[in-house]
Design a protein around this motif. Structure first.
Motif, PDB file in Angstrom:
ATOM      1  N   HIS A  63      61.879 -38.074   2.943  1.00  0.00           N
ATOM      2  CA  HIS A  63      63.196 -38.289   3.555  1.00  0.00           C
ATOM      3  C   HIS A  63      63.306 -39.665   4.205  1.00  0.00           C
ATOM      4  O   HIS A  63      64.228 -39.921   4.986  1.00  0.00           O
ATOM      5  CB  HIS A  63      63.479 -37.199   4.591  1.00  0.00           C
ATOM      6  CG  HIS A  63      63.814 -35.865   3.990  1.00  0.00           C
ATOM      7  ND1 HIS A  63      65.070 -35.551   3.524  1.00  0.00           N
ATOM      8  CD2 HIS A  63      63.050 -34.774   3.757  1.00  0.00           C
ATOM      9  CE1 HIS A  63      65.062 -34.307   3.038  1.00  0.00           C
ATOM     10  NE2 HIS A  63      63.852 -33.822   3.170  1.00  0.00           N
ATOM     11  N   GLU A 102      63.481 -32.129   8.340  1.00  0.00           N
ATOM     12  CA  GLU A 102      63.260 -33.561   8.148  1.00  0.00           C
ATOM     13  C   GLU A 102      64.543 -34.284   7.754  1.00  0.00           C
ATOM     14  O   GLU A 102      64.738 -35.457   8.099  1.00  0.00           O
ATOM     15  CB  GLU A 102      62.178 -33.789   7.087  1.00  0.00           C
ATOM     16  CG  GLU A 102      60.781 -33.367   7.495  1.00  0.00           C
ATOM     17  CD  GLU A 102      60.446 -31.948   7.101  1.00  0.00           C
ATOM     18  OE1 GLU A 102      59.257 -31.618   7.064  1.00  0.00           O
ATOM     19  OE2 GLU A 102      61.387 -31.163   6.830  1.00  0.00           O
ATOM     20  N   ALA A 103      65.429 -33.585   7.031  1.00  0.00           N
ATOM     21  CA  ALA A 103      66.709 -34.191   6.647  1.00  0.00           C
ATOM     22  C   ALA A 103      67.573 -34.454   7.870  1.00  0.00           C
ATOM     23  O   ALA A 103      68.218 -35.503   7.984  1.00  0.00           O
ATOM     24  CB  ALA A 103      67.442 -33.285   5.659  1.00  0.00           C
TER      25      ALA A 103
END
Length: 302
Positions: free
Chosen positions: A257, A235-236
């Motif tokens: 995020h 997700e980052a």
């Protein structure tokens, strides 16, 4: 006369647990199913470094084994791909009886490929792997499990999807709000948005063919695939890229995020498969019925 039906299953993970879950209810096997799931979760936690034990992997394997009892589960060792390549205890086999039917679950690294080579009439694997192996890539997106068989070339394989087990998580489109808002007010990460989007899309390399299938080749032409950085949460990387596809359950990590959880593109679900020429016997049909009766949530057109 008791008929023995060998069934290929994954050696670990969510698909194996889904199979055992279903059989726990259908074959009065709740105790042994729970034992297998608990053992494999414990071994996974050791491999990932979340738990420690003084016993080495060979001693643990000996503790789990009882070759004098054919009804007990058997395990084997697999070299894990984590740092140091540790040996990991995984599922090997289990025999369950239901009336005059004996179901022999046999662990395979790639159950789908074992069916393709006619080793088994029946088997279970993730629907993802079917897409990654044999589903044709076409301009129109593939969005449901119902459509998989229509995308399989009968000249390529005799394997078809029979039914799903309902253990569904989704390949979901995730996007940073500022990237999506460039299309105008009210837009969200969706197939409709992707039709006019030209730019980077973060995906896992292992799912590239799947993404091409579920988005359609027309849409993919305008996308530039980016791949996650090792050691980070995916997700980052999607947040850095602005748009991406990832397997989600609740989407909470994505929101942490700063991502908007968009359209569910395709269900990742454990599916029952059959090799049609090998599955023509009455005994195989009865084995299939343990998974395809009316309470199954997903029925596949064959």
């Amino acid at each position: 006369m008791t008929a023995t039906i060998p069934v290929a299953v994954p050696r670990k993970g969510r698909p194996l647990e889904a199979v055992l879950d279903r059989l726990a209810a259908r074959m009065d096997a709740a105790t042994v199913a729970d034992e297998v799931c608990s053992t494999l979760r414990y071994e996974k936690s050791i491999t990932k470094g979340k738990k420690t034990t003084e016993k080495d992997v060979y001693d643990r394997l000996a503790d789990y084994s009882d070759l004098s009892d054919s009804t007990r589960p058997e395990y084997t060792l697999l070299r894990d791909d984590r740092d140091g390549k540790p040996r990991r205890v995984v599922f090997d086999s289990l025999t369950l009886e239901h009336g005059d039917l004996r179901l022999q679950l046999i662990g395979r690294e790639e159950p789908f490929r074992a069916l393709r080579t006619h080793e088994f009439a029946l088997g279970f694997d993730s629907a993802d792997l079917v897409l990654e192996e044999v589903v044709s890539l076409e301009p129109e997106p593939l969005s449901t499990i119902d459509d998989i068989n229509e995308r399989i070339d009968p000249r390529d394989t005799d394997v078809r999807v029979v039914s799903g087990l309902g253990d569904t998580v989704y390949h979901t489109l995730l996007g940073r709000p500022d990237v999506v808002s460039e299309a105008g007010d009210g837009w969200s990460p969706s197939r409709e948005f992707l039709r006019d989007y030209e730019g980077p899309l973060c995906i896992s390399p292992r799912y590239e063919r799947l993404v091409r299938a579920v988005l359609g080749t027309d849409v993919v032409e305008d996308l530039e695939f980016r791949y996650p950085t090792s050691g980070r949460e995916e997700e980052a990387d999607i947040a850095d890229t602005g748009l991406g596809v990832y397997l989600t359950v609740t989407g909470s990590t994505a929101r942490d995020h700063g991502l908007e959880v968009g359209e569910r593109l395709f269900p990742s679900e454990t599916v029952l498969m059959e090799n049609i020429p090998e599955a023509g016997t009455n005994a195989v049909g009865r084995a299939k019925s343990l998974f395809t009766e009316a309470d199954i949530e997903t029925a596949i057109r064959v």
